[in-house]
Write a protein that holds these residues in place. Structure first.
Motif, PDB file in Angstrom:
ATOM      1  N   VAL A 216       0.834  -1.192   0.000  1.00  0.00           N
ATOM      2  CA  VAL A 216       0.000   0.000   0.000  1.00  0.00           C
ATOM      3  C   VAL A 216       0.877   1.253   0.000  1.00  0.00           C
ATOM      4  O   VAL A 216       1.880   1.330   0.721  1.00  0.00           O
ATOM      5  CB  VAL A 216      -0.931   0.012   1.229  1.00  0.00           C
ATOM      6  N   ASN A 217       0.501   2.225  -0.806  1.00  0.00           N
ATOM      7  CA  ASN A 217       1.197   3.509  -0.813  1.00  0.00           C
ATOM      8  C   ASN A 217       0.701   4.320   0.384  1.00  0.00           C
ATOM      9  O   ASN A 217      -0.124   5.222   0.262  1.00  0.00           O
ATOM     10  CB  ASN A 217       0.920   4.243  -2.123  1.00  0.00           C
ATOM     11  N   ALA A 266     -14.326   7.494  10.228  1.00  0.00           N
ATOM     12  CA  ALA A 266     -14.368   6.371   9.282  1.00  0.00           C
ATOM     13  C   ALA A 266     -13.669   5.145   9.857  1.00  0.00           C
ATOM     14  O   ALA A 266     -14.133   4.012   9.675  1.00  0.00           O
ATOM     15  CB  ALA A 266     -13.724   6.776   7.960  1.00  0.00           C
ATOM     16  N   VAL A 267     -12.564   5.372  10.541  1.00  0.00           N
ATOM     17  CA  VAL A 267     -11.839   4.257  11.161  1.00  0.00           C
ATOM     18  C   VAL A 267     -12.711   3.594  12.220  1.00  0.00           C
ATOM     19  O   VAL A 267     -12.832   2.368  12.271  1.00  0.00           O
ATOM     20  CB  VAL A 267     -10.514   4.757  11.769  1.00  0.00           C
ATOM     21  N   ARG A 268     -13.311   4.405  13.061  1.00  0.00           N
ATOM     22  CA  ARG A 268     -14.181   3.863  14.104  1.00  0.00           C
ATOM     23  C   ARG A 268     -15.336   3.067  13.495  1.00  0.00           C
ATOM     24  O   ARG A 268     -15.612   1.933  13.897  1.00  0.00           O
ATOM     25  CB  ARG A 268     -14.731   5.008  14.965  1.00  0.00           C
ATOM     26  N   GLU A 269     -16.005   3.657  12.516  1.00  0.00           N
ATOM     27  CA  GLU A 269     -17.179   3.015  11.922  1.00  0.00           C
ATOM     28  C   GLU A 269     -16.811   1.698  11.242  1.00  0.00           C
ATOM     29  O   GLU A 269     -17.485   0.675  11.431  1.00  0.00           O
ATOM     30  CB  GLU A 269     -17.832   3.964  10.913  1.00  0.00           C
ATOM     31  N   PHE A 288      -5.266   0.318  10.761  1.00  0.00           N
ATOM     32  CA  PHE A 288      -5.480   0.908   9.440  1.00  0.00           C
ATOM     33  C   PHE A 288      -4.250   1.719   9.029  1.00  0.00           C
ATOM     34  O   PHE A 288      -3.530   2.249   9.885  1.00  0.00           O
ATOM     35  CB  PHE A 288      -6.671   1.872   9.457  1.00  0.00           C
ATOM     36  N   VAL A 289      -4.038   1.830   7.713  1.00  0.00           N
ATOM     37  CA  VAL A 289      -3.097   2.810   7.169  1.00  0.00           C
ATOM     38  C   VAL A 289      -3.856   3.673   6.170  1.00  0.00           C
ATOM     39  O   VAL A 289      -4.871   3.241   5.609  1.00  0.00           O
ATOM     40  CB  VAL A 289      -1.872   2.155   6.487  1.00  0.00           C
ATOM     41  N   TYR A 290      -3.348   4.884   5.946  1.00  0.00           N
ATOM     42  CA  TYR A 290      -4.000   5.770   4.977  1.00  0.00           C
ATOM     43  C   TYR A 290      -3.371   5.542   3.612  1.00  0.00           C
ATOM     44  O   TYR A 290      -2.171   5.793   3.406  1.00  0.00           O
ATOM     45  CB  TYR A 290      -3.872   7.232   5.382  1.00  0.00           C
ATOM     46  N   ALA A 296      -8.118   6.841   1.216  1.00  0.00           N
ATOM     47  CA  ALA A 296      -8.977   6.254   2.250  1.00  0.00           C
ATOM     48  C   ALA A 296      -8.122   5.416   3.181  1.00  0.00           C
ATOM     49  O   ALA A 296      -7.032   4.954   2.809  1.00  0.00           O
ATOM     50  CB  ALA A 296     -10.057   5.382   1.615  1.00  0.00           C
ATOM     51  N   TYR A 297      -8.641   5.198   4.389  1.00  0.00           N
ATOM     52  CA  TYR A 297      -8.006   4.271   5.312  1.00  0.00           C
ATOM     53  C   TYR A 297      -8.349   2.846   4.899  1.00  0.00           C
ATOM     54  O   TYR A 297      -9.506   2.541   4.597  1.00  0.00           O
ATOM     55  CB  TYR A 297      -8.477   4.523   6.739  1.00  0.00           C
ATOM     56  N   VAL A 298      -7.332   1.967   4.894  1.00  0.00           N
ATOM     57  CA  VAL A 298      -7.554   0.562   4.570  1.00  0.00           C
ATOM     58  C   VAL A 298      -7.216  -0.281   5.794  1.00  0.00           C
ATOM     59  O   VAL A 298      -6.255  -0.010   6.521  1.00  0.00           O
ATOM     60  CB  VAL A 298      -6.729   0.100   3.357  1.00  0.00           C
TER      61      VAL A 298
END
Length: 418
Positions: A216-217, A266-269, A288-290, A296-298
């Motif tokens: 992931v970038n 978004a991370v929480r949800e 998560f990473v951005y 977006a956070y993945v």
């Protein structure tokens, strides 16, 4: 403070003569995370018994630990582990509550379900649904939660994977521990097909299922996790959750050494949606990473246990270990001390790694202020209103830090980074 790390027989004998006024906590293993969990529980007068396969961990000399002892390592002998824990539980007047601080200890408790021990997390099937990354990513796909492009080696052929993913990409385990035992790490980056095939072959020798995943970038400094305790359905309460940003790592792409509370809805949800779908209840960390390409956070991983910076949500007013204990023990109570319905700001620093980053990385600039350092060195941070906290080092409880330093001087090694 546990003056001695007993062998199993001596620990059982010692506990047979103790009269705790409430169920004690069994904290395994007894290192960096273990001392933080012990302190979180001891702050509410919960007795703590630290368990490990070695006496080298940092938790036993803590004032938060009442007794410490050795038990059979679950990866070496699962039946032996269960027998040891059941003997310890039988020596106690109250059924203890288990807190497992690494995946192998989680699986050890979940697989064996020792008699007389309360488990404040899901049964094995619930844990497996989360820890198995192949299953986790399949859930993400169904729920619309972003995750890196990933293929299970074996289910998908090497030729197909090499065609689908551009080098370099990463290889990681479906289950961490066997892979970590084989390679000494949880993630390996491969630059060509030959390197990929070598990792796959060695993993197969250790019976470790592996995944091939796009690199992931990721934007440096935006790694973010949801620290949460999801209560069992019977509790009929909302999850207790805090989002933390791993603002500093050591090495630059290594373990977190400074984590601060942030607002990332978004991370929480997304994390809570995945956990709800799995049916898992208990403490967990969703990582998560951005991704700058997806913007977006993945989701990378979910750990179904406490972890290294568990003291940060505690400082933010969400004592996850105590919340889990309260749900496991009739009559025990815990109320989170949150602000306006949400957690307080808090920062956590693990000084050994943070100082190494400051001293060895010329491109890194210290993000702690002079006032922060004065608070740390004076010990005022322990009662400060800016909610700065630490891993291991506490002037009010110095023995774990002393053990760390003397271990460094003696060049001793401990098998677990957490």
């Amino acid at each position: 403070m546990a003056d001695t790390v007993h062998d199993t027989d001596a620990l059982v004998d010692a506990l047979s003569n103790v009269d705790f006024d409430r169920p004690p906590a069994l904290v395994a293993n007894a290192h960096i995370t273990g001392v933080s969990v012990a302190r979180a529980l001891a702050a509410h007068d919960v007795p703590v018994i630290a368990l490990d396969r070695t006496d080298s961990g940092l938790a036993p000399p803590s004032e938060a630990v009442d007794y410490a002892g050795l038990v059979t390592y679950p990866l070496d002998d699962l039946d032996g582990f269960r027998a040891d824990v059941e003997r310890i539980a039988a020596a106690l007047e109250h059924d203890p509550v288990a807190f497992a601080c690494m995946d192998e200890w989680v699986r050890g408790f979940a697989e064996t379900e020792p008699d007389g021990v309360r488990l404040p997390f899901s049964e094995l099937a619930g844990v497996e649904r989360v820890l198995d990354k192949a299953n986790l990513y399949a859930l993400c796909a169904d729920l619309g939660v972003p995750y890196p492009e990933t293929y299970e080696v074996g289910a998908v052929g090497v030729d197909e994977i090499v065609e689908a993913l551009a080098f370099p990409f990463v290889v990681k385990p479906a289950h961490k521990r066997k892979f970590e035992e084989a390679f000494g790490t949880n993630v390996i980056e491969v630059d060509d097909r030959e390197a990929f095939e070598e990792v796959v072959a060695e993993a197969r020798e250790h019976d470790a299922t592996v995944l091939a995943q796009e690199k992931v970038n990721a934007e440096v400094g935006r790694d973010t996790s949801l620290a949460s305790y999801v209560p069992p359905e019977s509790a009929d309460r909302d999850p207790l959750a805090v989002v933390g940003n791993a603002a500093v790592r050591y090495p630059a792409f290594g373990s977190s050494c400074l984590v601060e509370r942030v607002e990332e809805p978004a991370v929480r949800e997304h994390a809570l949606t995945v956990l709800e779908e799995t049916g898992y209840h208990g403490i967990s960390e969703a990582e998560f990473v951005y991704d700058t390409d997806r913007e977006a956070y993945v989701l990378l991983d979910v750990n179904t246990r406490p972890w290294k910076w568990i003291s940060m949500p505690v400082a933010a007013g969400a004592n996850l270990p105590m919340a889990a204990y309260a749900d496991a023990v009739d009559g025990a109570e815990y109320e989170a001390t949150v602000r306006d319905g949400g957690p307080r700001d808090a920062r956590w620093v693990y000084l050994p790694d943070y100082l190494q980053r400051c001293l060895t990385d010329e491109a890194f600039w210290d993000v702690l202020s002079d006032a922060d350092w004065a608070s740390i060195l004076s010990g005022e941070f322990e009662a400060s209103e800016d909610e700065l906290t630490t891993g291991v080092y506490r002037p009010s409880d110095p023995a774990p830090a002393v053990k760390y330093l003397t271990g460094e001087f003696a060049d001793r090694e401990y098998y677990c980074s957490c």
